[in-house]
Design a protein around this motif. Structure first.
Motif, PDB file in Angstrom:
ATOM      1  N   SER A   1       0.845  -1.185   0.000  1.00  0.00           N
ATOM      2  CA  SER A   1       0.000   0.000   0.000  1.00  0.00           C
ATOM      3  C   SER A   1       0.882   1.238   0.000  1.00  0.00           C
ATOM      4  O   SER A   1       1.946   1.259   0.636  1.00  0.00           O
ATOM      5  CB  SER A   1      -0.928   0.003   1.222  1.00  0.00           C
ATOM      6  N   ALA A   2       0.454   2.269  -0.720  1.00  0.00           N
ATOM      7  CA  ALA A   2       1.189   3.536  -0.752  1.00  0.00           C
ATOM      8  C   ALA A   2       0.686   4.406   0.389  1.00  0.00           C
ATOM      9  O   ALA A   2      -0.525   4.481   0.633  1.00  0.00           O
ATOM     10  CB  ALA A   2       0.977   4.232  -2.085  1.00  0.00           C
ATOM     11  N   THR A   3       1.623   5.061   1.102  1.00  0.00           N
ATOM     12  CA  THR A   3       1.220   5.944   2.206  1.00  0.00           C
ATOM     13  C   THR A   3       0.844   7.333   1.697  1.00  0.00           C
ATOM     14  O   THR A   3       0.439   8.185   2.495  1.00  0.00           O
ATOM     15  CB  THR A   3       2.346   6.079   3.251  1.00  0.00           C
ATOM     16  N   ILE A   4       1.024   7.574   0.385  1.00  0.00           N
ATOM     17  CA  ILE A   4       0.652   8.866  -0.208  1.00  0.00           C
ATOM     18  C   ILE A   4      -0.213   8.593  -1.430  1.00  0.00           C
ATOM     19  O   ILE A   4      -0.202   7.501  -1.965  1.00  0.00           O
ATOM     20  CB  ILE A   4       1.906   9.670  -0.638  1.00  0.00           C
ATOM     21  N   ASP A   5      -0.968   9.610  -1.880  1.00  0.00           N
ATOM     22  CA  ASP A   5      -1.799   9.365  -3.057  1.00  0.00           C
ATOM     23  C   ASP A   5      -1.117   9.895  -4.309  1.00  0.00           C
ATOM     24  O   ASP A   5      -0.181  10.688  -4.238  1.00  0.00           O
ATOM     25  CB  ASP A   5      -3.210   9.944  -2.855  1.00  0.00           C
TER      26      ASP A   5
ATOM     27  N   ARG B   1       4.643  15.005  -2.610  1.00  0.00           N
ATOM     28  CA  ARG B   1       4.482  14.191  -1.404  1.00  0.00           C
ATOM     29  C   ARG B   1       5.600  13.154  -1.309  1.00  0.00           C
ATOM     30  O   ARG B   1       5.912  12.497  -2.308  1.00  0.00           O
ATOM     31  CB  ARG B   1       3.120  13.459  -1.438  1.00  0.00           C
TER      32      ARG B   1
ATOM     33  N   GLY C   1       6.695   9.741   0.700  1.00  0.00           N
ATOM     34  CA  GLY C   1       6.126   8.701   1.555  1.00  0.00           C
ATOM     35  C   GLY C   1       6.769   7.359   1.260  1.00  0.00           C
ATOM     36  O   GLY C   1       7.953   7.293   0.892  1.00  0.00           O
TER      37      GLY C   1
ATOM     38  N   LYS D   1       4.501   0.501   1.303  1.00  0.00           N
ATOM     39  CA  LYS D   1       4.623  -0.320   2.517  1.00  0.00           C
ATOM     40  C   LYS D   1       4.310  -1.769   2.177  1.00  0.00           C
ATOM     41  O   LYS D   1       3.199  -2.087   1.746  1.00  0.00           O
ATOM     42  CB  LYS D   1       3.645   0.240   3.563  1.00  0.00           C
TER      43      LYS D   1
ATOM     44  N   SER E   1       7.188  -4.192   8.324  1.00  0.00           N
ATOM     45  CA  SER E   1       7.008  -3.894   6.907  1.00  0.00           C
ATOM     46  C   SER E   1       8.319  -3.402   6.305  1.00  0.00           C
ATOM     47  O   SER E   1       9.115  -2.749   6.988  1.00  0.00           O
ATOM     48  CB  SER E   1       5.955  -2.798   6.698  1.00  0.00           C
TER      49      SER E   1
ATOM     50  N   MET F   1       9.749  -0.652   3.976  1.00  0.00           N
ATOM     51  CA  MET F   1       9.285   0.681   3.608  1.00  0.00           C
ATOM     52  C   MET F   1      10.117   1.172   2.421  1.00  0.00           C
ATOM     53  O   MET F   1      11.296   1.495   2.567  1.00  0.00           O
ATOM     54  CB  MET F   1       9.423   1.630   4.795  1.00  0.00           C
TER      55      MET F   1
END
Ligand code: CA
Length: 330
Positions: free
Chosen positions: A8-12, A19, A21, A24, A36, A38
């Protein structure tokens, strides 16, 4: 069945702005039960326009890409740009931290496991995320490579011979814009499982590099990487301004004769320097048997008239290692 990516991405990816990030990737192991991996990522977007996907450390012991891309991630917000830039300086983050070509977790080579597997090993999960999430977003794809610990190259940007000739031309134009000191048209002999092939099969404009090697980076090769990525973004219309252009030598690698392979083991001696012109039949290297005295070294000869663009880097060499790479001026 098709699994969703565990990453999953912590930013869009869709809003304007810059951004920083992570991607993960859950990784449960003895040192961290719910841990995880990173993977650092920067997404910069400004309105509608093309998307460039920029990666380094696909192989973890190659450093020009990460240096250029950490720099770009820091500075992209200070520049006028249009569209979207997705920057992943450490594509194979575990391999990078181990200073290895392949992952220390599963031993896999990220550039040989595409299209990957969402339910597979750590490296296969990374490939799957690029295959199904990041590549489809991209118009332009640049994957930085260098020789790593075992190879050294003259600094070149490469594009491939493709069945899709229209896309081959678009990739060649992007290679030309990158403007490394050498530009190499490459027929990939064994392209199965490569990120390159995954991008090209989706019709993306894809270029890669070999910018040096030996498990380090030099001032000259890092400068080539920094200039090249700026030029690519200008070529894509993402950054404004004229290309920074210098002379480039166009080379072809038509077939297997470009590669000189070791069929003996021992101590490696080169007879030519990277960048030298060589002729078919010329001795480019000698391998000395170090198990006894009194023997003659084995000579290795170029099979083509061309330029000596790549070499085995360590002093010792084994059977089947690539001794030398020769490309042909066009
Ligand atoms: Ca590489």
């Amino acid at each position: 069945m098709t699994h969703a990516s565990p990453i999953s991405a912590t930013i869009d990816f869709d809003h304007d702005g810059v951004r920083h990030g992570f991607l993960k990737l859950p990784h449960s192991h003895d040192g961290s039960a719910w841990g995880s991996i990173m993977i650092p990522i920067t997404v910069a977007r400004n309105g509608d326009g093309p998307t460039a996907l920029l990666t380094g450390a696909n192989h973890g012991d190659e450093y020009e890409g990460p240096l250029a891309l950490f720099d770009l991630a820091r500075s992209i917000g200070d520049q006028d740009f249009t569209g979207r830039v997705i920057i992943v300086p450490l594509m194979n983050t575990p391999a990078f931290h181990a200073a290895r070509r392949t992952s220390p977790i599963d031993g896999r080579n990220l550039n040989r496991v595409f299209p990957g597997d969402a339910a597979g090993t750590v490296t296969e999960k990374i490939a799957d995320y690029f295959q199904r999430v990041l590549l489809p977003m991209a118009d332009y794809v640049l994957d930085f490579h260098s020789g790593g610990k075992t190879l050294d190259f003259v600094p070149f940007c490469a594009s491939h011979v493709l069945d899709d000739k229209a896309n081959q031309d678009r990739c060649a134009a992007a290679m030309k814009a990158f403007n490394a000191p050498y530009s190499v048209t490459l027929l990939e002999v064994d392209n199965v499982g490569m990120y390159d092939t995954a991008a090209e099969e989706m019709g993306k404009v894809f270029i890669s590099t070999e910018l040096g090697g030996g498990g380090t980076a030099r001032a000259e090769t890092v400068a080539v990487a920094r200039k090249g990525v700026r030029n690519l973004l200008k070529h894509a219309g993402i950054l404004d301004g004229p290309l920074e252009e210098a002379a480039t030598i166009h080379l072809d690698m038509p077939d297997g004769r470009c590669f000189v392979e070791a069929t003996s083991v021992g101590l490696l001696e080169f007879c030519v320097e990277l960048g030298d012109a060589v002729t078919a039949g010329q001795c480019v290297a000698r391998i000395h048997d170090v198990h006894r005295t009194g023997g003659e070294p084995t000579e290795y000869h170029s099979q083509l008239d061309g330029i000596f663009i790549g070499r085995h880097f360590p002093g010792l060499i084994a059977m089947g290692d690539i001794v030398a790479v020769i490309a042909v001026p066009t």
